[in-house]
Scaffold this active site. Structure first.
Site, PDB file in Angstrom:
ATOM      1  N   GLY A  40       0.845  -1.193   0.000  1.00  0.00           N
ATOM      2  CA  GLY A  40       0.000   0.000   0.000  1.00  0.00           C
ATOM      3  C   GLY A  40       0.874   1.234   0.000  1.00  0.00           C
ATOM      4  O   GLY A  40       2.057   1.164   0.367  1.00  0.00           O
TER       5      GLY A  40
ATOM      6  N   GLN B 274       2.857   9.881   1.875  1.00  0.00           N
ATOM      7  CA  GLN B 274       4.199   9.285   1.978  1.00  0.00           C
ATOM      8  C   GLN B 274       5.149   9.748   0.883  1.00  0.00           C
ATOM      9  O   GLN B 274       6.363   9.638   1.024  1.00  0.00           O
ATOM     10  CB  GLN B 274       4.092   7.756   1.930  1.00  0.00           C
ATOM     11  CG  GLN B 274       3.429   7.154   3.155  1.00  0.00           C
ATOM     12  CD  GLN B 274       3.280   5.663   3.029  1.00  0.00           C
ATOM     13  OE1 GLN B 274       2.348   5.175   2.423  1.00  0.00           O
ATOM     14  NE2 GLN B 274       4.229   4.910   3.574  1.00  0.00           N
TER      15      GLN B 274
ATOM     16  N   CYS C 211       5.701  -0.443   7.616  1.00  0.00           N
ATOM     17  CA  CYS C 211       5.391   0.767   6.858  1.00  0.00           C
ATOM     18  C   CYS C 211       6.628   1.191   6.077  1.00  0.00           C
ATOM     19  O   CYS C 211       7.737   1.189   6.624  1.00  0.00           O
ATOM     20  CB  CYS C 211       4.969   1.881   7.817  1.00  0.00           C
ATOM     21  SG  CYS C 211       4.535   3.425   6.991  1.00  0.00           S
ATOM     22  N   LEU C 212       6.427   1.540   4.824  1.00  0.00           N
ATOM     23  CA  LEU C 212       7.557   1.983   3.999  1.00  0.00           C
ATOM     24  C   LEU C 212       8.156   3.271   4.549  1.00  0.00           C
ATOM     25  O   LEU C 212       9.306   3.595   4.244  1.00  0.00           O
ATOM     26  CB  LEU C 212       7.107   2.174   2.542  1.00  0.00           C
ATOM     27  CG  LEU C 212       6.650   0.889   1.830  1.00  0.00           C
ATOM     28  CD1 LEU C 212       6.116   1.220   0.434  1.00  0.00           C
ATOM     29  CD2 LEU C 212       7.786  -0.126   1.731  1.00  0.00           C
TER      30      LEU C 212
ATOM     31  N   HIS D   2      -4.631   1.573   7.625  1.00  0.00           N
ATOM     32  CA  HIS D   2      -3.247   2.060   7.727  1.00  0.00           C
ATOM     33  C   HIS D   2      -3.031   3.220   6.745  1.00  0.00           C
ATOM     34  O   HIS D   2      -2.429   4.242   7.096  1.00  0.00           O
ATOM     35  CB  HIS D   2      -2.304   0.882   7.452  1.00  0.00           C
ATOM     36  CG  HIS D   2      -0.849   1.206   7.378  1.00  0.00           C
ATOM     37  ND1 HIS D   2       0.077   0.705   8.282  1.00  0.00           N
ATOM     38  CD2 HIS D   2      -0.127   1.958   6.499  1.00  0.00           C
ATOM     39  CE1 HIS D   2       1.285   1.155   7.962  1.00  0.00           C
ATOM     40  NE2 HIS D   2       1.206   1.903   6.883  1.00  0.00           N
ATOM     41  N   GLU D   3      -3.527   3.068   5.511  1.00  0.00           N
ATOM     42  CA  GLU D   3      -3.319   4.111   4.488  1.00  0.00           C
ATOM     43  C   GLU D   3      -4.140   5.368   4.779  1.00  0.00           C
ATOM     44  O   GLU D   3      -3.653   6.492   4.591  1.00  0.00           O
ATOM     45  CB  GLU D   3      -3.669   3.582   3.093  1.00  0.00           C
ATOM     46  CG  GLU D   3      -2.920   2.336   2.636  1.00  0.00           C
ATOM     47  CD  GLU D   3      -1.431   2.400   2.824  1.00  0.00           C
ATOM     48  OE1 GLU D   3      -0.863   3.509   2.882  1.00  0.00           O
ATOM     49  OE2 GLU D   3      -0.812   1.326   2.946  1.00  0.00           O
TER      50      GLU D   3
ATOM     51  N   HIS E  53      -2.461   7.496   7.209  1.00  0.00           N
ATOM     52  CA  HIS E  53      -1.419   8.350   6.601  1.00  0.00           C
ATOM     53  C   HIS E  53      -2.026   9.674   6.115  1.00  0.00           C
ATOM     54  O   HIS E  53      -1.429  10.742   6.303  1.00  0.00           O
ATOM     55  CB  HIS E  53      -0.768   7.654   5.403  1.00  0.00           C
ATOM     56  CG  HIS E  53       0.338   6.709   5.747  1.00  0.00           C
ATOM     57  ND1 HIS E  53       1.477   7.092   6.435  1.00  0.00           N
ATOM     58  CD2 HIS E  53       0.507   5.394   5.475  1.00  0.00           C
ATOM     59  CE1 HIS E  53       2.289   6.039   6.567  1.00  0.00           C
ATOM     60  NE2 HIS E  53       1.724   4.998   5.997  1.00  0.00           N
TER      61      HIS E  53
HETATM   62  O1  GNR Z   1       3.936  -2.685   2.673  1.00  0.00           O
HETATM   63  C1  GNR Z   1       3.242  -2.546   3.680  1.00  0.00           C
HETATM   64  N1  GNR Z   1       2.892  -3.634   4.405  1.00  0.00           N
HETATM   65  C2  GNR Z   1       1.960  -3.612   5.430  1.00  0.00           C
HETATM   66  C3  GNR Z   1       1.891  -4.732   6.260  1.00  0.00           C
HETATM   67  C4  GNR Z   1       0.967  -4.771   7.276  1.00  0.00           C
HETATM   68  C5  GNR Z   1       0.123  -3.719   7.484  1.00  0.00           C
HETATM   69  C6  GNR Z   1       0.190  -2.595   6.681  1.00  0.00           C
HETATM   70  C7  GNR Z   1       1.096  -2.547   5.651  1.00  0.00           C
HETATM   71  S1  GNR Z   1       1.158  -1.161   4.624  1.00  0.00           S
HETATM   72  C8  GNR Z   1       2.833  -1.188   4.109  1.00  0.00           C
HETATM   73  C9  GNR Z   1       3.098  -0.135   3.057  1.00  0.00           C
HETATM   74  C10 GNR Z   1       2.889   1.222   3.661  1.00  0.00           C
HETATM   75  O2  GNR Z   1       3.670   1.762   4.393  1.00  0.00           O
HETATM   76  N2  GNR Z   1       1.770   1.811   3.391  1.00  0.00           N
HETATM   77  O3  GNR Z   1       1.499   3.008   3.934  1.00  0.00           O
HETATM   78 NI    NI Z   2       2.587   3.069   5.802  1.00  0.00          NI
END
Ligand code: GNR
Ligand code: NI
Length: 172
Positions: free
Chosen positions: A46, A51, A94-95, A136-137, A140
């Site tokens: 995601g 980001q 999270c990236l 999660h997104e 952000h």
């Molecule tokens: O790549 C991602 N893996 C992930 C694993 C578990 C819960 C959420 C994520 S999102 C993350 C990519 C990211 O940072 N998206 O904002």
């Molecule tokens: Ni993230």
């Protein structure tokens, strides 16, 4: 297409609240293509516009793993409602917080209404990893990170370690 730079915690730009997209046009589509390229290159599932330092409300998701066909999902101006608040625990990464994985609890089932890449409205009910990822997104887009759900101590340790890494990178 081009790779975009992914901001990393504790960059204050990750704390900005994104504003709604006003027009789904070719510039936005180009940015979305660049975000997919960036996300696939980083092996993420995601990516939110915040980001990549774009403070607008859109995000992309692709849960397909390496053996599967791509399944690119685009959510523009997403609105979320909880359908089942029962906590679902999942290990998140999270990236923007590279190298750290921690368990987070979120509502297990959500309804998301959004516009797709063509600007057409759609809605989906999400459970499991998709529900985790969408929440999660959307966090952000609201300036929130998964580390905010952890203890102050854990968050502080992650922050210090990443700051140290960032300093080493810039002085190299
Ligand atoms: O790549 C991602 N893996 C992930 C694993 C578990 C819960 C959420 C994520 S999102 C993350 C990519 C990211 O940072 N998206 O904002
Ligand atoms: Ni993230």
């Amino acid at each position: 297409m081009s790779l975009l730079e992914i901001l990393e915690f504790p960059d204050p730009r990750l704390r900005k609240k994104a504003v709604p997209v006003e027009k789904v046009d070719h510039v936005l589509k180009q940015t979305i293509d660049d975000m997919f390229e960036t996300m696939y290159a980083a092996s993420g599932i995601g990516l939110a516009a915040t980001q990549v330092n774009i403070q607008k409300r859109f995000l992309i998701i692709d849960l397909a793993d390496e053996e599967e066909e791509d399944n690119p999902l685009v959510f523009i101006n997403p609105e979320i409602t909880v359908l089942d608040p029962e906590p679902y625990r999942h290990e998140e990464g999270c990236l923007s917080v590279p190298g750290y994985f921690e368990f987070v609890e979120r509502p297990s089932k959500v309804l998301v209404k959004a516009l797709n890449k063509e600007g057409a409205p759609f809605e989906i009910e999400a459970e499991g990893l998709l529900a985790v990822c969408i929440q999660h997104e959307i966090d952000h887009l609201n300036g929130k990170l998964f580390v905010d759900y952890l203890s102050v101590l854990k968050r502080q340790r992650i922050k210090s370690k990443l700051e140290k890494e960032h300093k080493q990178k810039t002085s190299a």
